[in-house]
Write a protein that holds these residues in place. Structure first.
Motif, PDB file in Angstrom:
ATOM      1  N   SER B  29     -13.204  32.322  -0.949  1.00 51.57           N
ATOM      2  CA  SER B  29     -12.721  33.544  -0.311  1.00 51.57           C
ATOM      3  C   SER B  29     -12.978  33.501   1.199  1.00 51.57           C
ATOM      4  CB  SER B  29     -13.420  34.751  -0.941  1.00 51.57           C
ATOM      5  OG  SER B  29     -12.979  35.932  -0.352  1.00 51.57           O
ATOM      6  N   LEU B  32     -10.333  31.438   2.758  1.00 53.04           N
ATOM      7  CA  LEU B  32      -9.071  32.177   2.857  1.00 53.04           C
ATOM      8  C   LEU B  32      -9.122  33.170   4.017  1.00 53.04           C
ATOM      9  CD1 LEU B  32      -8.170  32.947  -0.870  1.00 53.04           C
ATOM     10  CD2 LEU B  32      -7.200  31.220   0.631  1.00 53.04           C
ATOM     11  N   SER B  33     -10.292  33.828   4.171  1.00 53.35           N
ATOM     12  CA  SER B  33     -10.432  34.794   5.267  1.00 53.35           C
ATOM     13  C   SER B  33     -10.278  34.109   6.614  1.00 53.35           C
ATOM     14  CB  SER B  33     -11.806  35.466   5.202  1.00 53.35           C
ATOM     15  OG  SER B  33     -11.855  36.360   4.138  1.00 53.35           O
ATOM     16  N   ALA B  36      -6.755  33.281   7.275  1.00 53.98           N
ATOM     17  CA  ALA B  36      -5.935  34.455   7.572  1.00 53.98           C
ATOM     18  C   ALA B  36      -6.107  34.919   9.011  1.00 53.98           C
ATOM     19  CB  ALA B  36      -6.291  35.585   6.614  1.00 53.98           C
ATOM     20  N   PRO B  41      -9.667  26.832   7.943  1.00 53.22           N
ATOM     21  CA  PRO B  41     -10.220  27.319   6.678  1.00 53.22           C
ATOM     22  C   PRO B  41     -11.597  26.725   6.370  1.00 53.22           C
ATOM     23  CG  PRO B  41      -7.918  26.764   6.395  1.00 53.22           C
ATOM     24  CD  PRO B  41      -8.286  26.333   7.781  1.00 53.22           C
ATOM     25  N   VAL B 270      -7.470  35.059  -5.111  1.00 48.75           N
ATOM     26  CA  VAL B 270      -6.209  35.126  -4.360  1.00 48.75           C
ATOM     27  C   VAL B 270      -5.490  36.436  -4.665  1.00 48.75           C
ATOM     28  CG1 VAL B 270      -3.935  34.078  -4.124  1.00 48.75           C
ATOM     29  CG2 VAL B 270      -5.963  32.635  -4.233  1.00 48.75           C
ATOM     30  N   ARG B 273      -7.021  39.552  -3.114  1.00 47.51           N
ATOM     31  CA  ARG B 273      -6.779  39.695  -1.676  1.00 47.51           C
ATOM     32  C   ARG B 273      -5.362  40.135  -1.374  1.00 47.51           C
ATOM     33  NH1 ARG B 273     -10.390  36.781   1.495  1.00 47.51           N
ATOM     34  NH2 ARG B 273      -8.746  36.532   3.030  1.00 47.51           N
TER      35      ARG B 273
END
Lengths: 189, 310
Positions: B29, B32-33, B36, B41, B270, B273
């Motif tokens: 996670s 992914l943050s 984003a 990553p 996923v 989110r």
């Protein structure tokens, strides 16, 4: 050795159940009293697991934790003039309550000691959960089927009586029109 | 393939494995943050570890009038519930406690989250936290019944409440194939009892963090870790009940269990989110008018198939 451990666990659970049950009346906070009762029930459920009544024990824990979580909210919400956010006594009618509970305890304890308990004549079923299910849902199925609609009707009736807004408030005279609710539900009505 | 119980001395190893899976989910996670927000990553992979180190060094905030035993008890319960839940989940062919009523055990343990969420909110003596706690309980009333009936479907198909028997009953065909609605509902409920994604209104930013608002230091770490551990434990349960447990080619059974759990958890992360928050008052109608009938219809199909086979 395993008998010793079982006995030890039983006593720990028993003492925990009784002490946390008594603490319900010693605490001065609604939240603590409610969750002391929840701990007491969890200990009772675990003691049922010791008797190998796995299903009954776990369902006791499941239902009681759920019930206490909801009950805490209701107790705090409906506690009359006291907002229940302040320390408050958990007892009323102290003398009468003590008398009744001491009397009930003595009668039940005397029962445990004096009743001539029968000797076990047969071995327990291999799968106690399955045999419990067959006992309840087998020959008593008709009773269960009869009780279910009565219980369901009671729940619906209670909700209808308690709901502040009736269907006429929501729909007006024409019950086929769209309801006027302050908040719309999640499925687009 | 039969599931066998192993000695309880393996329990610490099971806890470590659970925490490992939970940490993997948190790292994923974090990545992914980072992605984003335009960072690499890889840089986000260690973000949860840094946050854990920061929280361990942070001094606890002391609140006036906080009910400390209830507050800390609620915070610890999340992690305890996750550990209890994996106790009945097999890793390949090994399980710690092959309880005859394992499915009921999973259900009883997930209900502990009700109590934990409310205690977290109440204990802090803070309005935001208490509102968050009430949100969680309101949404629990909506998701619990669909969850129960989603759990019943694999038990009916296998004719047993024992998780080991349910895994064994999937040797021909995984349950996800012919009870997809139960699987989908169960996965949604895993997110719900882990207080994640669309079901995290009780700790949402509109409430300044809700039940998390006043938590600091090691208390906060315990709660955040408990949520990840619940997500990991729920994914492991989904693998055992619907995805054939340790069944799979080439790799050993334990590796398949672990791999599938990680994949389910990654999918849930996923999904969590991407989905919007669900307001608890709206969730009530979704849960009772959509979730519950779908779960019951799926259960009816499963029961008819079982009747037809016997």
């Amino acid at each position: 050795m395993s008998d010793l451990i079982t006995g030890l666990v039983f006593w720990v659970l028993g003492v925990l159940a009784v002490v946390s049950g008594a603490l319900v009346f010693r605490f001065d906070s609604m939240a603590r009293a409610t969750y002391a009762l929840a701990v007491s029930f969890i200990a009772v459920g675990a003691a049922l697991l010791l008797l190998q009544l796995d299903y009954v024990g776990l369902v006791t824990v499941l239902m009681m934790v759920m019930e206490m979580a909801v009950m805490a909210i209701y107790m705090i919400m409906f506690m009359g003039m006291n907002p229940a956010l302040m320390p408050m006594s958990m007892v009323h009618s102290r003398r009468t309550a003590l008398g009744i509970s001491a009397g009930v305890f003595l009668v039940l304890a005397a029962g445990i000691v004096t009743v001539p308990w029968p000797q076990r004549r047969a071995a327990p079923a291999a799968d106690l959960t399955a045999s419990l299910g067959e006992t309840i849902m087998g020959s008593k199925m008709l009773v269960m089927m009869g009780i279910s609609p009565v219980l369901f009707a009671t729940v619906v009736a209670a909700v209808v009586l308690a709901a502040p807004r009736t269907r006429y408030d929501r729909f007006g005279d024409d019950l086929r029109s769209a309801p006027s609710d302050p908040h719309h539900g999640g499925v687009g009505r | 393939m039969d599931v066998v119980g192993v000695s309880w001395v393996w329990a610490p190893a099971a806890v470590l494995l659970l925490m490992g899976v939970a940490a993997a989910g948190a790292a994923f996670s974090g990545a992914l943050s980072a992605g984003a927000t335009g960072q690499r990553p890889v840089a986000g992979l260690l973000a949860p570890a840094y946050e854990a180190a920061r929280l361990m060094r942070q001094r606890r905030r002391v609140l006036l009038g906080a009910d400390r035993p209830l507050w800390r008890g609620g915070g610890g319960t999340l992690l305890v519930a996750a550990v209890l839940m994996v106790g009945v989940v097999p890793l390949g062919n090994w399980t710690l406690a092959d309880l005859g009523v394992g499915v009921v055990w999973v259900n009883a343990v997930d209900v502990l989250v009700w109590a934990a969420a409310w205690l977290l909110g109440w204990g802090a003596n803070s309005a935001h936290a208490l509102v968050g706690a009430h949100r969680y309980l309101a949404q629990a009333l909506s998701y619990e019944l669909p969850l129960m009936f989603a759990l019943v479907a694999p038990a009916v198909a296998a004719g047993s409440l024992r998780v080991g028997d349910i895994v064994a009953a999937q040797s021909q065909l995984w349950f996800v194939v012919w009870m997809p609605a139960s699987f989908a509902l169960f996965c949604a409920c895993v997110l719900a009892f882990s207080l994640w994604g669309p079901f995290s209104t009780g700790s949402g930013p509109d409430l300044a963090g809700g039940v998390l608002a006043e938590l600091s230091g090691v208390d906060r770490l315990l709660v955040l870790a408990g949520r990840w551990a619940l997500l990991a434990a729920g994914s492991a349960v989904a693998v055992a009940l619907f995805l054939g447990g340790g069944a799979g080619p080439l790799l050993p059974a334990w590796a398949w269990s672990l791999l599938k759990t990680l994949l389910v958890m990654a999918a849930l992360v996923v999904l969590a989110r991407r989905l919007p928050l669900l307001r608890p008052d709206r969730l009530a109608e979704v849960g009772w008018l959509v979730g519950l009938p779908v779960a019951l219809a799926q259960l009816l199909v499963v029961s008819l198939v079982v009747l037809g086979r016997s």
